[in-house]
Design an enzyme around this catalytic site. Structure first.
Site, PDB file in Angstrom:
ATOM      1  N   ASP A 136      -3.230  -1.389   3.388  1.00 49.83           N
ATOM      2  CA  ASP A 136      -3.208  -1.532   1.929  1.00 49.83           C
ATOM      3  C   ASP A 136      -2.282  -0.526   1.255  1.00 49.83           C
ATOM      4  OD1 ASP A 136      -5.276  -3.245   2.529  1.00 49.83           O
ATOM      5  OD2 ASP A 136      -6.674  -2.409   1.054  1.00 49.83           O
ATOM      6  N   HIS A 175      -4.415   2.316   5.490  1.00 56.37           N
ATOM      7  CA  HIS A 175      -3.432   2.453   4.403  1.00 56.37           C
ATOM      8  C   HIS A 175      -2.121   2.976   4.970  1.00 56.37           C
ATOM      9  CE1 HIS A 175      -7.406   2.547   2.506  1.00 56.37           C
ATOM     10  NE2 HIS A 175      -6.813   2.042   1.430  1.00 56.37           N
TER      11      HIS A 175
HETATM   12 NI    NI Z   1      -6.003   0.019  -2.312  1.00 59.50          NI
END
Ligand code: NI
Length: 285
Positions: A95, A236
């Site tokens: 992400d 991430h």
């Molecule tokens: Ni996010």
């Protein structure tokens, strides 16, 4: 020729096709693999970019190797089909990017021949168009993480729609690929958000907490502790520590018999509906 070299050899041709596609809006791929870009490379078909304006390019055109159009849908980087009813599948998802460490992550994924799904922020996608092209060419799936990462549950209907539509338009403009799934920031959604998003909402069942501890060893150990058949792992790619963790994580997943797949592959043959939130292949949330 080893697979990696072959992939590099076709890259300029494919990249040209993608550029061309984004100019002429002919790409209609829904699943991140730019199917139409391939069909644009039919033998004997002359590229408009190579005719007319420059004599040098026009002379080079006959030397472009012919690429045979596939019989059916294919990826630009084909891998064997995976049946997640038969195999232990897991989806690696990243992400908030792209960011400055994402290219390194793509190197790791290419070295391991593993696909991932990227939940992109529209505002970051704009800054890294080449990275987005590379994701598509190398067989990764693109998803939307909204334009600028606001909690959708705190927004009005028109603001929610703006967040979703803006990110989708940016990603489509840059790659020709519509991001077919959405990951709401913070996993925050409610009935209003669900109703407004005309795409499956993809959450996760394994949270590595990578943004919090920034420890590569912990990313891998938390993931291995919590992973199940059909899991979706949240990471991430904006954090260098996460990118560093990926080779070890992939190695351990493969040792335990897991096959890393994209989100679309994970749900292939399953119900995968718009306005529904999924935490794993087997879990609606
Ligand atoms: Ni996010």
């Amino acid at each position: 020729m080893p697979p990696r070299s072959r992939r590099l050899a076709v890259l300029p041709v494919v990249a040209s096709a993608l550029l061309l596609a984004s100019c002429t809006s002919q790409v209609q791929a829904e699943d991140g693999f730019a199917k139409q870009a391939v069909t644009m490379l039919l033998p004997g078909q002359e590229s408009p970019r190579l005719s007319g304006s420059t004599g040098v390019l026009a002379q080079a055109a006959p030397q472009i190797p012919a690429v045979v159009a596939p019989a059916g849908p294919m990826r630009l980087h084909p891998r064997p089909e995976v049946d997640c009813d038969q195999s232990k599948c897991v989806a690696l998802t990243f992400d908030d990017g792209p960011g400055r460490h994402t290219e390194r992550l793509l190197d790791h994924l290419a070295a391991a021949d593993v696909p991932a799904t990227f939940y992109l922020l529209g505002q970051n996608a704009q800054k890294y168009p080449e990275t987005l092209h590379r994701m598509v060419i190398e067989g990764h799936q693109l998803g939307s993480h909204t334009h600028d990462h606001k909690a959708l549950t705190a927004l009005s209907s028109s603001q929610i729609t703006h967040e979703i539509d803006t990110a989708a338009a940016i990603i489509k403009d840059l790659t020709g690929v519509h991001p077919g799934t959405v990951r709401p920031p913070y996993g925050a959604h409610n009935a209003q958000v669900d109703a407004l998003i005309d795409a499956p909402l993809v959450l996760w069942d394994v949270d590595t907490l990578d943004w919090q501890h920034r420890d590569p060893a912990k990313v891998a150990s938390i993931a291995m502790e919590e992973v199940r058949d059909g899991s979706i792992i949240l990471m991430h790619d904006i954090h260098e520590s996460t990118v560093k963790a990926v080779p070890e994580l992939i190695k351990r997943l493969k040792q335990q018999g897991y096959t890393p797949v994209t989100i679309n592959e994970l749900f292939d043959g399953q119900e995968f509906n718009s306005s529904t939130a999924y935490a794993s292949r087997n879990q609606i949330r």
